[in-house]
Design a protein around this motif. Sequence first.
Motif, PDB file in Angstrom:
ATOM      1  N   SER A  57      76.304  19.168  63.425  1.00 16.83           N
ATOM      2  CA  SER A  57      76.475  18.882  62.002  1.00 16.83           C
ATOM      3  C   SER A  57      77.119  20.048  61.255  1.00 16.83           C
ATOM      4  O   SER A  57      77.054  20.121  60.043  1.00 16.83           O
ATOM      5  CB  SER A  57      75.147  18.480  61.379  1.00 16.83           C
ATOM      6  N   SER A  58      77.745  20.966  61.995  1.00 11.22           N
ATOM      7  CA  SER A  58      78.535  22.047  61.415  1.00 11.22           C
ATOM      8  C   SER A  58      77.675  22.958  60.523  1.00 11.22           C
ATOM      9  O   SER A  58      76.479  22.733  60.362  1.00 11.22           O
ATOM     10  CB  SER A  58      79.729  21.474  60.643  1.00 11.22           C
ATOM     11  N   ASN A  59      78.254  23.981  59.981  1.00 10.20           N
ATOM     12  CA  ASN A  59      77.525  24.829  59.032  1.00 10.20           C
ATOM     13  C   ASN A  59      78.541  25.610  58.202  1.00 10.20           C
ATOM     14  O   ASN A  59      79.669  25.850  58.636  1.00 10.20           O
ATOM     15  CB  ASN A  59      76.540  25.760  59.755  1.00 10.20           C
ATOM     16  N   PHE A  60      78.106  25.978  57.004  1.00  8.65           N
ATOM     17  CA  PHE A  60      79.052  26.557  56.052  1.00  8.65           C
ATOM     18  C   PHE A  60      79.582  27.917  56.515  1.00  8.65           C
ATOM     19  O   PHE A  60      80.773  28.216  56.382  1.00  8.65           O
ATOM     20  CB  PHE A  60      78.394  26.683  54.674  1.00  8.65           C
ATOM     21  N   THR A  61      78.699  28.706  57.094  1.00 13.32           N
ATOM     22  CA  THR A  61      79.138  30.023  57.571  1.00 13.32           C
ATOM     23  C   THR A  61      80.206  29.858  58.645  1.00 13.32           C
ATOM     24  O   THR A  61      81.194  30.612  58.681  1.00 13.32           O
ATOM     25  CB  THR A  61      77.932  30.806  58.127  1.00 13.32           C
ATOM     26  N   GLY A  62      79.995  28.878  59.516  1.00 11.36           N
ATOM     27  CA  GLY A  62      80.988  28.597  60.549  1.00 11.36           C
ATOM     28  C   GLY A  62      82.330  28.209  59.933  1.00 11.36           C
ATOM     29  O   GLY A  62      83.401  28.578  60.437  1.00 11.36           O
ATOM     30  N   ALA A  63      82.251  27.457  58.826  1.00 15.19           N
ATOM     31  CA  ALA A  63      83.496  27.057  58.150  1.00 15.19           C
ATOM     32  C   ALA A  63      84.210  28.283  57.591  1.00 15.19           C
ATOM     33  O   ALA A  63      85.441  28.409  57.683  1.00 15.19           O
ATOM     34  CB  ALA A  63      83.187  26.062  57.038  1.00 15.19           C
ATOM     35  N   LEU A  64      83.433  29.212  57.036  1.00 13.92           N
ATOM     36  CA  LEU A  64      84.048  30.460  56.543  1.00 13.92           C
ATOM     37  C   LEU A  64      84.676  31.222  57.713  1.00 13.92           C
ATOM     38  O   LEU A  64      85.760  31.811  57.587  1.00 13.92           O
ATOM     39  CB  LEU A  64      83.001  31.346  55.860  1.00 13.92           C
ATOM     40  N   MET A  86      79.569  34.613  63.473  1.00 17.92           N
ATOM     41  CA  MET A  86      79.060  34.803  62.103  1.00 17.92           C
ATOM     42  C   MET A  86      77.748  34.050  61.887  1.00 17.92           C
ATOM     43  O   MET A  86      76.802  34.577  61.295  1.00 17.92           O
ATOM     44  CB  MET A  86      80.103  34.351  61.081  1.00 17.92           C
ATOM     45  N   ALA A  87      77.685  32.799  62.375  1.00 17.33           N
ATOM     46  CA  ALA A  87      76.454  32.015  62.160  1.00 17.33           C
ATOM     47  C   ALA A  87      75.292  32.578  62.973  1.00 17.33           C
ATOM     48  O   ALA A  87      74.151  32.617  62.503  1.00 17.33           O
ATOM     49  CB  ALA A  87      76.705  30.550  62.518  1.00 17.33           C
ATOM     50  N   LEU A  88      75.594  33.056  64.184  1.00 12.05           N
ATOM     51  CA  LEU A  88      74.518  33.650  64.996  1.00 12.05           C
ATOM     52  C   LEU A  88      73.989  34.922  64.332  1.00 12.05           C
ATOM     53  O   LEU A  88      72.784  35.164  64.291  1.00 12.05           O
ATOM     54  CB  LEU A  88      75.021  33.971  66.406  1.00 12.05           C
ATOM     55  N   LYS A  89      74.908  35.733  63.784  1.00 15.95           N
ATOM     56  CA  LYS A  89      74.486  36.972  63.124  1.00 15.95           C
ATOM     57  C   LYS A  89      73.677  36.647  61.863  1.00 15.95           C
ATOM     58  O   LYS A  89      72.679  37.295  61.572  1.00 15.95           O
ATOM     59  CB  LYS A  89      75.704  37.816  62.732  1.00 15.95           C
ATOM     60  N   GLU A  90      74.149  35.644  61.114  1.00 12.73           N
ATOM     61  CA  GLU A  90      73.491  35.349  59.843  1.00 12.73           C
ATOM     62  C   GLU A  90      72.059  34.832  60.055  1.00 12.73           C
ATOM     63  O   GLU A  90      71.142  35.233  59.344  1.00 12.73           O
ATOM     64  CB  GLU A  90      74.289  34.289  59.060  1.00 12.73           C
ATOM     65  N   HIS A  91      71.920  33.894  61.006  1.00 13.29           N
ATOM     66  CA  HIS A  91      70.604  33.234  61.143  1.00 13.29           C
ATOM     67  C   HIS A  91      69.739  33.828  62.240  1.00 13.29           C
ATOM     68  O   HIS A  91      68.520  33.686  62.197  1.00 13.29           O
ATOM     69  CB  HIS A  91      70.821  31.745  61.442  1.00 13.29           C
ATOM     70  N   GLY A  92      70.376  34.422  63.245  1.00 13.41           N
ATOM     71  CA  GLY A  92      69.615  34.920  64.397  1.00 13.41           C
ATOM     72  C   GLY A  92      69.320  33.770  65.352  1.00 13.41           C
ATOM     73  O   GLY A  92      69.129  32.622  64.929  1.00 13.41           O
TER      74      GLY A  92
END
Length: 506
Positions: free
Chosen positions: A100-107, A371-377
């Motif tokens: 379902s994608s994610n906003f950080t990934g879009a950035l 980026m998403a892995l870093k942001e959320h862990g």
Amino acid sequence: MPVREDDASAFAEETLDPANWSEALALSHRIVEDAVAYLRDVRDRPVWQAMPDGARARFFTPLPRTPEPLADVYRTIAETVMRYPMGNIHPRFWAWYMGSSNFTGALGDFLAAVQGSNLGGGDHAATLMDQQVVNWCKEMIGFPAAASGTLVSGGSMANMIGLTVARNKKSGVDVRERGVAAIEMPLRFYGSDQLHGCHRKAMEALGLGNRALRRIPSDGGLRIDIRALGKAIAEDRAAGFQPACVIASAGTVNTGAIDDLVALRALAAQEDLWLHVDGCIGALLAIAPENAYRVAGIETADSVALDPHKWLHAPFEAGCALVRDAIAHRGAFAAEEEYLKTSARGLASGVWLHEYGLQTSRGYKALKIWMALKEHGIEKFGRLIDQNIAQARYLTDLIKAEPILELVAPTNINIVCFRYRPADADRVALEAINSEIMLRLQDEGIAAVSDTTVHGEHCLRAAINNHRTRRSDLELLVRETIRLGDDIAREGEAAQVPVQNRFRAP
Ligand SMILES: Cc1ncc(COP(=O)(O)O)c(C=O)c1O
């Protein structure tokens, strides 16, 4: 010293850069504001809606020959693409098997495109990040650090990479040089009758042919029948074939069933077969605290395909192939070309990532994942996987509590196979009613589920791979399925038409 040309007007040279950077910035701000609102309000929109003819027609216009202001181009996008999406970012999208994608990934995708690197290789930061994401994928499933891997478009390509290395290693000849015709005994690959269709495509593309892939019956839990597999291997040896590779499913696409990876590892070792795990759905269970046990043994595979665009919700596309034997992996694809030589220093001194797959130019897929892995862990991603599995169990219980609904297959992880079942309906009628329920759920924008057939029984299928889904969404699905099923049954009784004839296209 770089040459600087101050008097650009003296030359008729063009560029694609904006003529007016302030205007470009203002429009970009608007696009970002719209995008944030789009994602924030996704729950308030229909999951999917049919495109009216007017909107469709906008994709049948001639090749643009003259410029159009970017603001007008964007308006077209806002009125078409953004208004009529597939819907897989919606909390009630559970069709096929998406992320379902994610906003950080879009950035990340935006920045990757702005930075514009080609991940074919070379000495630059993106190459290091690409390798780091592959290393993280190895770590997530417990693969050794010495293994290799590559980011690819998705699971189909990741499987293709693993199966190519398997074919080359097991062929007994230099397949790259001599081709499959030089293989002395025809190779046999094995997987359950629940294997994803991409394996057939891979067998065809590898020159082995569909028949070289033996589908072994699955048991009542939709997992490969290991005894039947052992028997098939023995039969093939006796008949002059060379058993080469077992493809284990860690999460089948129909029902999420997970083959017994430990038993398959033992059998593969005993029979000297390559063990490839199609973990596009389930490999990442390894990071989910409550469910990691389900894929115990995946770390012993020779190769694994996994999909960051599924349970890591990276915006499409992102798949990853991991291969235990890094030398065999590179050996299956690397070819030294005179125009792609490694140099002692400078841009070409880095690793050539294209040597681990079929593509030469490669998009910058790593950034959106990184980026998403870093942001959320990683722990949060693991909890979200557990959450989807708990939601699937909840939906299963809701279905079991409704006498008019029936569970068609055991719920293994996050895929629920069910149907509306009036007492008097035969198989054909059941398929007709349930197909119509599925279409009305879509047409009315309520939810997106898909359908499949499991061991001969047609059913609706909800694959909950969605970090936005809430339990109340699943309660709505059950309520609406029953409402639509009852409506359809009533309409049929009023029309006095056998149910199987009611929904045929004219
Ligand atoms: C088990 C399995 N294998 C392979 C694939 C193919 O993956 P992709 O669609 O990313 O190419 C899928 C897709 O859902 C899958 O479920």
